[in-house]
Write an enzyme that holds these catalytic residues in place. Structure first.
Site, PDB file in Angstrom:
ATOM      1  CE  LYS A  16      -3.669  -2.167   2.729  1.00 12.15           C
ATOM      2  NZ  LYS A  16      -4.606  -2.058   3.979  1.00 12.15           N
ATOM      3  CG  ASP A 157       1.326  -2.628  12.926  1.00 11.20           C
ATOM      4  OD1 ASP A 157       0.921  -1.387  13.028  1.00 11.20           O
ATOM      5  OD2 ASP A 157       1.144  -3.440  12.249  1.00 11.20           O
ATOM      6  CB  SER A 218      -5.475 -11.334   5.782  1.00 10.71           C
ATOM      7  OG  SER A 218      -4.526 -10.042   5.807  1.00 10.71           O
ATOM      8  CG  ASP A 290     -12.069 -13.277   1.409  1.00  9.78           C
ATOM      9  OD1 ASP A 290     -12.994 -12.949   2.298  1.00  9.78           O
ATOM     10  OD2 ASP A 290     -11.558 -12.704   0.594  1.00  9.78           O
ATOM     11  NE  ARG A 292     -13.997 -10.674   0.567  1.00 12.28           N
ATOM     12  CZ  ARG A 292     -13.345  -9.897  -0.203  1.00 12.28           C
ATOM     13  NH1 ARG A 292     -13.638  -8.792  -0.916  1.00 12.28           N
ATOM     14  NH2 ARG A 292     -11.896 -10.089  -0.253  1.00 12.28           N
ATOM     15  N   GLY A 343     -13.714  -6.555   9.589  1.00 16.89           N
ATOM     16  CA  GLY A 343     -14.415  -5.671  10.349  1.00 16.89           C
ATOM     17  C   GLY A 343     -15.327  -4.607   9.914  1.00 16.89           C
ATOM     18  CG  HIS A 345     -15.797  -3.648   3.828  1.00 16.06           C
ATOM     19  ND1 HIS A 345     -16.205  -2.317   3.553  1.00 16.06           N
ATOM     20  CD2 HIS A 345     -14.254  -3.261   3.646  1.00 16.06           C
ATOM     21  CE1 HIS A 345     -15.456  -1.362   3.450  1.00 16.06           C
ATOM     22  NE2 HIS A 345     -14.087  -2.033   3.561  1.00 16.06           N
TER      23      HIS A 345
END
Length: 407
Positions: A16, A157, A218, A290, A292, A343, A345
């Protein structure tokens, strides 16, 4: 002309990127330009810029502008980002590059300028975050080769969890392990740090109470906050701990690892690969990491459908159990907030988690949940349930800005 700042967030198969204008005060949360290259190392590599449709890219390591010594698709992806960054700069100066680095160990809690000493420390932390740490270091090394005078800064992080009380950091190992740095560090800190900024803006003082943020992507973890500071979290010494994830196991009886090595004769490398890459939703379902994809197949009546349903049930159960654990550490719960890809979507996962948390006073509004609304709970819910997009790149730029300005 105002200076610009490039933020890179490097994963194993994606990068990213976001370009911020440092002349805009306050620093805009919307970058001048940004996006993601995904599928690095795969035939379906693609780049999306400023939220547009992904465009296929050929990550040929022989790109004419490649950095000296650069090789492989990952370096080619970095080179493509830098090439397009130069186009976007249009002559404006680049003040520096900020990297999201997963692990800062027990030494780094604030953004730091990168030099040989810092890099040596960060390389020593690779075993603690093997899915992420090496790739941030690859990007840093590539930029050092091509632009040695360019300022580079690391944001960590682990830093947000520096406020964890000692009792939450300790592992029940011999004291000498603590002295060598074996402790619970916590991760996803840039995401949680961003939520510590965004939540009081949206919800006022209520966000300063007993809050649990669920970073579900993920990789996945929970963070318990009080006064917007981390007081407990599910990830520990490594990014394997806590919740069940896409391909990672989450919390696991160490006896299972001993069994795999002693009885099944797996090597250390084989066990590491199994726990990081072959477990979690993918390992249990045998279909996909995933949620989804799994939700689309859970109605199947064959053995695959049975495994898919088991994977989803275990995924939700682990979240629910850990929310209960963190609520206990907080002494109650005022707010539960979902963030990151799953979280933000996944309506069905949020619904199932909240259904099983009804005992805490969680009451979900189905319509608000279906719309991914900022507030997902009913007015009568004892716990406010929220949905808040994270913004790790902006947070990294915000934290690094004072270091660039020398303050």
């Amino acid at each position: 002309m105002s200076e610009m700042l490039l933020v890179l967030n490097c994963g194993s198969s994606s990068i990213k990127f976001a370009l911020f204008d440092l002349g805009r005060e306050p620093l805009s949360r919307r970058p001048e330009w940004g996006g993601k290259i995904g599928g690095i190392g795969q035939p379906n590599a693609a780049i999306d810029e400023n939220g547009g449709a992904p465009q296929p890219v050929a990550l040929d390591a022989a790109r004419p502008s490649a950095a000296p010594g650069a090789a492989g698709p990952y370096h080619a992806a970095l080179d493509l980002i830098l090439e397009r960054t130069r186009e976007r700069l249009a002559g404006r100066p680049l003040a520096g590059v900020v990297h999201r680095v997963v692990h800062g160990g027990h030494k780094y809690f604030e953004p730091v300028r990168l030099d040989a000493t810092v890099l040596a420390d960060l390389r020593s932390y690779i075993p603690l975050a093997p899915l992420h740490q090496p790739f941030a270091l690859e990007a840093i090394d590539s930029l050092l080769a091509s632009s040695p005078a360019l300022t580079q800064i690391a944001c960590f992080d682990t830093a947000f969890h520096h406020t964890l009380p000692v009792v939450e950091q300790m592992l029940a190992l011999p004291w000498s392990a603590w002295e060598r740095g074996l402790r619970r560090y916590g991760f996803h800190g840039l995401s949680y740090d961003y939520l510590s900024v965004a939540l009081p803006e949206r919800h006022g003082d209520r966000a300063r109470g007993r809050t649990i943020v669920a970073h579900l992507g993920s990789g996945a973890s929970l963070c318990a906050m009080r006064e917007l500071k981390s007081v407990a979290t599910t990830m520990g010494f490594s990014a394997l701990d806590g919740l069940m994830m896409g391909t990672r196991c989450g919390a696991l009886d160490p006896g299972a690892v001993i069994y795999l090595m002693e009885i099944e004769k797996l090597t250390l490398e084989q066990v590491g690969h199994l726990l990081y890459h072959e477990s979690g939703l993918l390992g249990v379902s045998g279909v996909s990491p995933d949620p989804r994809v799994l939700l689309q197949q859970e109605s199947r009546t064959d053995e695959t459908g049975e495994r898919v349903r088991a994977a989803l049930a275990l995924y939700v159960r682990r979240i629910v159990r850990e929310v209960g654990s963190l609520a206990s550490a907080l002494g109650g719960l005022d707010m539960l907030v979902f963030t990151a890809g799953v979280g933000e979507h996944n309506v069905a996962i949020r619904e199932r988690v909240c259904r099983d948390l009804a005992w805490l006073g969680v009451e979900l509004d189905p319509q608000a949940n279906a719309e991914n609304a900022p507030v997902l709970s009913t007015p009568g819910s004892r716990v406010l349930v929220g949905c808040e997009p994270t913004n790790e790149e902006w947070l990294a730029a915000l934290r690094a800005d004072p270091l660039l300005r020398g303050s």
